[in-house]
Design a protein around this motif. Structure first.
Motif, PDB file in Angstrom:
ATOM      1  N   ARG A   3       0.828  -1.291  -0.080  1.00  0.00           N
ATOM      2  CA  ARG A   3       0.113   0.002  -0.012  1.00  0.00           C
ATOM      3  C   ARG A   3       0.848   1.171  -0.090  1.00  0.00           C
ATOM      4  O   ARG A   3       0.651   2.232  -0.554  1.00  0.00           O
ATOM      5  N   ALA A  17       3.387  10.239  -9.699  1.00  0.00           N
ATOM      6  CA  ALA A  17       2.381  10.303 -11.221  1.00  0.00           C
ATOM      7  C   ALA A  17       2.088  11.702 -11.474  1.00  0.00           C
ATOM      8  O   ALA A  17       1.784  12.147 -12.281  1.00  0.00           O
ATOM      9  N   ARG A  18       1.797  12.398 -10.400  1.00  0.00           N
ATOM     10  CA  ARG A  18       1.043  13.771 -10.240  1.00  0.00           C
ATOM     11  C   ARG A  18       2.109  15.022 -10.859  1.00  0.00           C
ATOM     12  O   ARG A  18       3.065  15.094 -11.084  1.00  0.00           O
ATOM     13  N   GLU A  28       2.446   1.770  -3.634  1.00  0.00           N
ATOM     14  CA  GLU A  28       1.164   2.468  -4.225  1.00  0.00           C
ATOM     15  C   GLU A  28       0.894   3.620  -4.246  1.00  0.00           C
ATOM     16  O   GLU A  28       0.776   4.458  -5.180  1.00  0.00           O
ATOM     17  N   TYR A  29       0.957   4.002  -2.974  1.00  0.00           N
ATOM     18  CA  TYR A  29       0.740   5.722  -2.424  1.00  0.00           C
ATOM     19  C   TYR A  29       2.062   6.329  -2.989  1.00  0.00           C
ATOM     20  O   TYR A  29       1.732   7.369  -3.873  1.00  0.00           O
ATOM     21  N   ASP A  83       3.811   5.571  -5.910  1.00  0.00           N
ATOM     22  CA  ASP A  83       3.566   5.698  -7.255  1.00  0.00           C
ATOM     23  C   ASP A  83       2.728   6.753  -7.590  1.00  0.00           C
ATOM     24  O   ASP A  83       2.763   7.425  -8.461  1.00  0.00           O
ATOM     25  N   LEU A  84       1.576   6.578  -6.724  1.00  0.00           N
ATOM     26  CA  LEU A  84       0.465   7.641  -7.256  1.00  0.00           C
ATOM     27  C   LEU A  84       1.083   9.221  -6.954  1.00  0.00           C
ATOM     28  O   LEU A  84       0.643  10.113  -7.797  1.00  0.00           O
ATOM     29  N   LYS A  85       1.925   9.388  -5.961  1.00  0.00           N
ATOM     30  CA  LYS A  85       2.247  10.800  -5.635  1.00  0.00           C
ATOM     31  C   LYS A  85       3.414  11.282  -6.854  1.00  0.00           C
ATOM     32  O   LYS A  85       3.260  12.593  -6.972  1.00  0.00           O
TER      33      LYS A  85
END
Length: 143
Positions: free
Chosen positions: A132, A142-143, A135-136, A138-140
């Motif tokens: 988790r 990607a912005r 994933e967080y 990766d999301l951060k």
């Protein structure tokens, strides 16, 4: 300057702030001056004890650990240019024969052992909910 005999008139000395006993390293350094190279087979060091001392004070002075010696050798541009001016001088030879290089080589096995310990510690580290967190991140990113 070397002399046949080295005489200590006291076990205490002034160090700039207060009086303290001569350290084992200082004693070895000063008593090592006794004996002239090529003239005397032995040097003589005499300690005059004119005060009451606890038995462990001279014992520590004579048998204690010597001071740690660390090289402060630094080959700068100026020294390098001066070495290059002299035809017989070899800067690479000078570096390999320096005390700094010897100390670095001596500390290498300890540093390798420490690196292995740290790598083992990292590999044994367990992170709760690692998936988790990844994933967080990766999301951060990607912005």
């Amino acid at each position: 300057m070397p002399a046949k005999t080295c005489l200590f008139t006291a076990c205490r000395k002034f160090d700039g702030k207060g009086f303290g006993y001569v350290s084992p390293g200082e004693y070895v350094q000063m008593s090592g001056r006794a004996g002239r190279r090529g003239i005397d087979a032995r040097g003589i060091a005499i300690l005059v004890v004119n005060e009451s001392l606890e038995p462990d004070v001279p014992k520590t002075m004579f048998k204690g650990q010597a001071d740690v010696l660390n090289s402060s050798f630094h080959l700068g541009y100026n020294m390098l240019l001066n070495l290059m001016r002299v035809e017989e001088a070899d800067p690479e030879y000078m570096i390999h024969r320096s005390f700094h290089k010897i100390q670095a080589l001596d500390s290498l096995p300890k540093m390798k052992d420490r690196l292995k310990e740290m790598q083992n510690s990292i590999s044994e580290t367990k992170i709760d909910e690692e998936q988790r967190i990844a994933e967080y991140c990766d999301l951060k990113l990607a912005r």
